[in-house]
Write a protein that holds these residues in place. Structure first.
Motif, PDB file in Angstrom:
ATOM      1  N   LEU A 178       0.860  -1.249   0.059  1.00 13.08           N
ATOM      2  CA  LEU A 178      -0.084  -0.006  -0.191  1.00 13.08           C
ATOM      3  C   LEU A 178       0.874   1.275  -0.009  1.00 13.08           C
ATOM      4  O   LEU A 178       0.290   2.359   0.257  1.00 13.08           O
ATOM      5  N   ASP A 179       2.168   1.005  -0.367  1.00 13.45           N
ATOM      6  CA  ASP A 179       2.936   2.344  -0.333  1.00 13.45           C
ATOM      7  C   ASP A 179       3.435   2.839   0.894  1.00 13.45           C
ATOM      8  O   ASP A 179       3.603   4.052   1.289  1.00 13.45           O
ATOM      9  N   VAL A 180       3.376   2.148   1.921  1.00 10.35           N
ATOM     10  CA  VAL A 180       3.602   2.349   3.219  1.00 10.35           C
ATOM     11  C   VAL A 180       4.885   1.746   3.701  1.00 10.35           C
ATOM     12  O   VAL A 180       4.918   0.455   3.586  1.00 10.35           O
ATOM     13  N   ASP A 181       6.113   2.422   3.823  1.00  9.81           N
ATOM     14  CA  ASP A 181       7.376   2.066   4.055  1.00  9.81           C
ATOM     15  C   ASP A 181       7.481   1.725   5.582  1.00  9.81           C
ATOM     16  O   ASP A 181       7.748   2.598   6.430  1.00  9.81           O
ATOM     17  N   LEU A 182       7.467   0.308   5.835  1.00  8.73           N
ATOM     18  CA  LEU A 182       7.925  -0.031   7.472  1.00  8.73           C
ATOM     19  C   LEU A 182       9.003  -1.063   7.430  1.00  8.73           C
ATOM     20  O   LEU A 182       8.999  -2.061   6.540  1.00  8.73           O
ATOM     21  N   ASP A 183      10.060  -0.588   8.105  1.00  6.79           N
ATOM     22  CA  ASP A 183      11.270  -1.682   8.152  1.00  6.79           C
ATOM     23  C   ASP A 183      10.779  -2.768   9.277  1.00  6.79           C
ATOM     24  O   ASP A 183       9.542  -2.583   9.939  1.00  6.79           O
ATOM     25  N   TYR A 184      11.423  -3.949   9.386  1.00  6.84           N
ATOM     26  CA  TYR A 184      11.080  -5.063  10.070  1.00  6.84           C
ATOM     27  C   TYR A 184      10.457  -4.617  11.395  1.00  6.84           C
ATOM     28  O   TYR A 184       9.824  -5.524  11.969  1.00  6.84           O
ATOM     29  N   PHE A 185      11.486  -4.140  12.067  1.00  4.82           N
ATOM     30  CA  PHE A 185      11.524  -3.887  13.621  1.00  4.82           C
ATOM     31  C   PHE A 185      10.263  -3.106  13.776  1.00  4.82           C
ATOM     32  O   PHE A 185       9.429  -3.241  14.657  1.00  4.82           O
ATOM     33  N   THR A 186      10.045  -2.190  12.929  1.00  6.23           N
ATOM     34  CA  THR A 186       8.656  -1.082  12.988  1.00  6.23           C
ATOM     35  C   THR A 186       7.558  -2.082  12.792  1.00  6.23           C
ATOM     36  O   THR A 186       6.647  -1.860  13.483  1.00  6.23           O
ATOM     37  N   ALA A 187       7.464  -2.673  12.000  1.00  2.00           N
ATOM     38  CA  ALA A 187       6.390  -3.581  11.553  1.00  2.00           C
ATOM     39  C   ALA A 187       6.180  -4.492  12.746  1.00  2.00           C
ATOM     40  O   ALA A 187       4.857  -4.629  13.180  1.00  2.00           O
ATOM     41  N   ALA A 188       7.074  -5.069  13.207  1.00  2.00           N
ATOM     42  CA  ALA A 188       7.033  -5.837  14.538  1.00  2.00           C
ATOM     43  C   ALA A 188       6.324  -5.350  15.600  1.00  2.00           C
ATOM     44  O   ALA A 188       5.703  -5.764  16.323  1.00  2.00           O
ATOM     45  N   THR A 189       6.974  -4.129  15.977  1.00  2.00           N
ATOM     46  CA  THR A 189       6.586  -3.025  17.061  1.00  2.00           C
ATOM     47  C   THR A 189       4.912  -2.888  16.977  1.00  2.00           C
ATOM     48  O   THR A 189       4.229  -2.983  17.919  1.00  2.00           O
ATOM     49  N   VAL A 190       4.628  -2.377  15.795  1.00  2.00           N
ATOM     50  CA  VAL A 190       3.262  -2.171  15.570  1.00  2.00           C
ATOM     51  C   VAL A 190       2.393  -3.438  15.795  1.00  2.00           C
ATOM     52  O   VAL A 190       1.073  -3.472  16.198  1.00  2.00           O
ATOM     53  N   ALA A 191       2.783  -4.512  15.133  1.00  2.00           N
ATOM     54  CA  ALA A 191       1.887  -5.790  15.406  1.00  2.00           C
ATOM     55  C   ALA A 191       1.672  -5.999  16.703  1.00  2.00           C
ATOM     56  O   ALA A 191       0.763  -6.439  17.161  1.00  2.00           O
ATOM     57  N   LEU A 192       2.664  -6.272  17.574  1.00  2.00           N
ATOM     58  CA  LEU A 192       2.564  -6.561  18.842  1.00  2.00           C
ATOM     59  C   LEU A 192       1.690  -5.392  19.468  1.00  2.00           C
ATOM     60  O   LEU A 192       1.030  -5.891  20.461  1.00  2.00           O
ATOM     61  N   THR A 193       1.722  -4.112  19.341  1.00  2.00           N
ATOM     62  CA  THR A 193       1.103  -3.300  19.835  1.00  2.00           C
ATOM     63  C   THR A 193      -0.384  -3.311  19.350  1.00  2.00           C
ATOM     64  O   THR A 193      -1.276  -3.474  20.473  1.00  2.00           O
TER      65      THR A 193
END
Length: 218
Positions: free
Chosen positions: A81-96
């Motif tokens: 969706l053209d949203v740039d997330l690195d793996y660490f940020t994506a993991a943080t958002v997923a856990l949150t």
């Protein structure tokens, strides 16, 4: 015994980096999920039907979705969706996002332990819903919320290992790296278990401290 110790001492930097990222994931996601979960909990007990519906829908959808699916969505689907997330940020958002649903239910359950007369008396004095919730209900509800809240946070700490499957170097990823060095996996897993025990112990002690403190205050 010496081989067991050498597994840690020979790869101290790898263990340090892995558990360091685990702690960072936990702390960031803990703050984020507490904020989001508290907001959703307020929605769940709100007098506004639309907010109650939103809070309830969020909890029912997220709580019944596997955590790995939440990770996969953020790591693989969101970038499309053209949203740039690195793996660490994506993991943080997923856990949150995932943990907030459980914290929301802890807060809702805690609020329900407060006698309805408390809120009614506060409203009779002219307090708004926000004032009733933050100044009257939540301070009393916190006493019953501590044990389940700590259980949720401990579960989230252990859930950080899911990030290892999505290219995040944290504690759960250590066995795969250590396999390349030919180290005994039993010793590696034993050190990881000891590391998590060390991380979880302060949360357990904090829970007992708060329970004793507020038990006296009742």
């Amino acid at each position: 015994m010496s081989e067991f110790l050498h597994v840690l001492t020979d790869h101290w930097s790898l263990f340090g980096q892995g558990f360091g990222n685990t702690v960072k994931l936990f702390l960031i996601a803990a703050v984020g999920s507490l904020v989001l979960g508290t907001l959703l909990g307020a929605f769940r007990v709100s007098p506004i039907p639309a907010l109650r519906w939103f809070g309830g829908s969020y909890v029912n959808i997220v709580r019944n979705t596997p955590l790995t699916l939440v990770f996969a969505f953020l790591v693989f689907a969101v970038p499309k969706l053209d949203v740039d997330l690195d793996y660490f940020t994506a993991a943080t958002v997923a856990l949150t996002v995932y943990t907030a649903a459980f914290i929301c239910e802890v807060i809702r359950s805690g609020v329900n332990t407060v006698a309805p007369g408390q809120a009614e008396a506060a409203r009779a004095l002219g307090l708004t819903f926000d004032q009733v919730l933050t100044q009257v209900v939540l301070p009393q509800a916190l006493r019953s919320m501590v044990p389940p809240m700590m259980s949720v946070l401990i579960a989230m700490l252990k859930n950080t290992t899911v990030a290892a499957g999505f290219s995040v170097l944290e504690a759960g990823a250590i066995p795969a790296y250590m396999a390349e060095f030919g180290e005994p996996q039993f010793y590696v897993l034993l050190w990881i278990a000891i590391g998590f025990l060390i991380l979880i112990t302060p949360l357990v002690l904090l829970q007992r401290l708060l329970e004793r403190k507020w038990a006296v205050a009742r």
